[in-house]
Design a protein around this motif. Structure first.
Motif, PDB file in Angstrom:
ATOM      1  N   GLY A   1       0.820  -1.210   0.000  1.00 39.09           N
ATOM      2  CA  GLY A   1       0.000   0.000   0.000  1.00 39.09           C
ATOM      3  C   GLY A   1       0.854   1.261   0.000  1.00 39.09           C
ATOM      4  N   GLN A   2       1.980   1.217   0.706  1.00 40.53           N
ATOM      5  CA  GLN A   2       2.890   2.362   0.722  1.00 40.53           C
ATOM      6  C   GLN A   2       3.533   2.569  -0.658  1.00 40.53           C
ATOM      7  N   ILE A   3       3.888   1.469  -1.311  1.00 43.03           N
ATOM      8  CA  ILE A   3       4.420   1.563  -2.674  1.00 43.03           C
ATOM      9  C   ILE A   3       3.350   2.121  -3.592  1.00 43.03           C
ATOM     10  N   ASP A   4       2.133   1.629  -3.443  1.00 42.84           N
ATOM     11  CA  ASP A   4       1.037   2.030  -4.309  1.00 42.84           C
ATOM     12  C   ASP A   4       0.775   3.532  -4.230  1.00 42.84           C
ATOM     13  N   VAL A   5       0.876   4.087  -3.036  1.00 42.15           N
ATOM     14  CA  VAL A   5       0.696   5.536  -2.876  1.00 42.15           C
ATOM     15  C   VAL A   5       1.730   6.292  -3.710  1.00 42.15           C
TER      16      VAL A   5
ATOM     17  N   ALA B   1      -1.555  -5.545  -9.217  1.00 42.27           N
ATOM     18  CA  ALA B   1      -0.724  -5.798  -8.033  1.00 42.27           C
ATOM     19  C   ALA B   1      -1.448  -5.388  -6.759  1.00 42.27           C
ATOM     20  N   ARG B   2      -2.245  -4.356  -6.837  1.00 43.45           N
ATOM     21  CA  ARG B   2      -3.025  -3.904  -5.678  1.00 43.45           C
ATOM     22  C   ARG B   2      -3.992  -5.007  -5.229  1.00 43.45           C
ATOM     23  N   ASN B   3      -4.523  -5.735  -6.199  1.00 45.10           N
ATOM     24  CA  ASN B   3      -5.460  -6.816  -5.886  1.00 45.10           C
ATOM     25  C   ASN B   3      -4.763  -8.070  -5.371  1.00 45.10           C
TER      26      ASN B   3
ATOM     27  N   PRO C   1      -1.058  -8.434  -3.921  1.00 46.19           N
ATOM     28  CA  PRO C   1       0.286  -7.931  -3.651  1.00 46.19           C
ATOM     29  C   PRO C   1       1.332  -8.995  -3.316  1.00 46.19           C
ATOM     30  N   THR C   2       0.940 -10.247  -3.197  1.00 42.66           N
ATOM     31  CA  THR C   2       1.930 -11.293  -2.924  1.00 42.66           C
ATOM     32  C   THR C   2       2.109 -12.234  -4.105  1.00 42.66           C
ATOM     33  N   ASN C   3       1.390 -12.014  -5.195  1.00 43.38           N
ATOM     34  CA  ASN C   3       1.449 -12.890  -6.359  1.00 43.38           C
ATOM     35  C   ASN C   3       2.689 -12.583  -7.192  1.00 43.38           C
ATOM     36  N   ALA C   4       3.469 -13.603  -7.484  1.00 48.33           N
ATOM     37  CA  ALA C   4       4.723 -13.426  -8.218  1.00 48.33           C
ATOM     38  C   ALA C   4       4.490 -12.871  -9.621  1.00 48.33           C
ATOM     39  N   ALA C   5       3.461 -13.357 -10.309  1.00 46.91           N
ATOM     40  CA  ALA C   5       3.206 -12.911 -11.680  1.00 46.91           C
ATOM     41  C   ALA C   5       2.807 -11.434 -11.721  1.00 46.91           C
ATOM     42  N   THR C   6       1.923 -11.016 -10.814  1.00 42.32           N
ATOM     43  CA  THR C   6       1.499  -9.614 -10.830  1.00 42.32           C
ATOM     44  C   THR C   6       2.634  -8.683 -10.412  1.00 42.32           C
ATOM     45  N   MET C   7       3.452  -9.121  -9.456  1.00 48.56           N
ATOM     46  CA  MET C   7       4.574  -8.273  -9.042  1.00 48.56           C
ATOM     47  C   MET C   7       5.628  -8.190 -10.155  1.00 48.56           C
TER      48      MET C   7
END
Length: 197
Positions: A38-42, A86-88, A90-96
């Protein structure tokens, strides 16, 4: 009940108590990962919000560089889409991984825009362009700090989730190891500047 039954119940209760404790710790660490993202997302949102302003200021000076400006806008759109995914998860390797690639492409296109802007003295001297460039640099630094905090939380979670016997609880409850967020800088941006005299 005989003594053997009581001993089995005590052992079973101890194992259940341990499994619940491990699960709760895994969930807590998983939530910390989500908070760190969430901090990264901001900061990514802040970066994405700065890009159109930067392009708009540059557009007035870079009439012959429409392709460069369009590449920045397209990269921004892809980065926003990757950030939403990634927001949905945040721990998924593919989305990150997709986020890192998209942000890398955005950083590369912004870097190209800055190189092109160097050839336009009026644009370099524009106060708004200078302020936006400074704000973008500050945001990039904040993203780096937030990414480090995120990766620290991922490391803590992965250390617990992959050690025996906690790995059994993690696997049974569907909490796989989380993915680190790689740098959004390209290899060229990571290179140390060369000074020649």
């Amino acid at each position: 009940m005989n003594l053997t039954t009581w001993a089995q119940l005590v052992v079973l209760a101890a194992v259940a108590w341990w499994a619940i404790g491990v699960y709760n710790r895994l969930v807590k660490l998983h939530n910390r990962i989500a908070n760190a993202f969430g901090q990264i997302d901001v900061q990514l949102k802040r970066r994405h919000d700065l890009v159109p302003n930067l392009v708009e200021v540059a557009r007035g000076y870079l009439k012959h560089e429409a392709a460069t400006l369009e590449a920045v806008i397209q990269a921004r759109g892809q980065a926003q889409g990757a950030a939403q995914a990634a927001r949905n998860q945040p721990t998924n390797a593919a989305t990150m991984g997709a986020l890192a690639v998209a942000e890398g492409a955005l950083g590369s296109s912004l870097g190209h825009l800055m190189v092109v802007a160097e050839n336009y003295p009026d644009l370099k001297a524009d106060a708004t362009m200078a302020a936006l460039s400074e704000e973008l640099t500050s945001t990039e630094n904040r993203i780096g700090f937030a990414r480090q905090a995120y990766n620290d939380q991922v490391l803590d979670f992965n250390n617990l989730a992959t050690q025996f016997p906690a790995v059994l609880v993690a696997r049974l409850t569907g909490l796989p190891p989380a993915a680190m967020l790689e740098s959004t800088q390209s290899e060229a941006e990571r290179q140390a500047p060369r000074v020649q005299f």
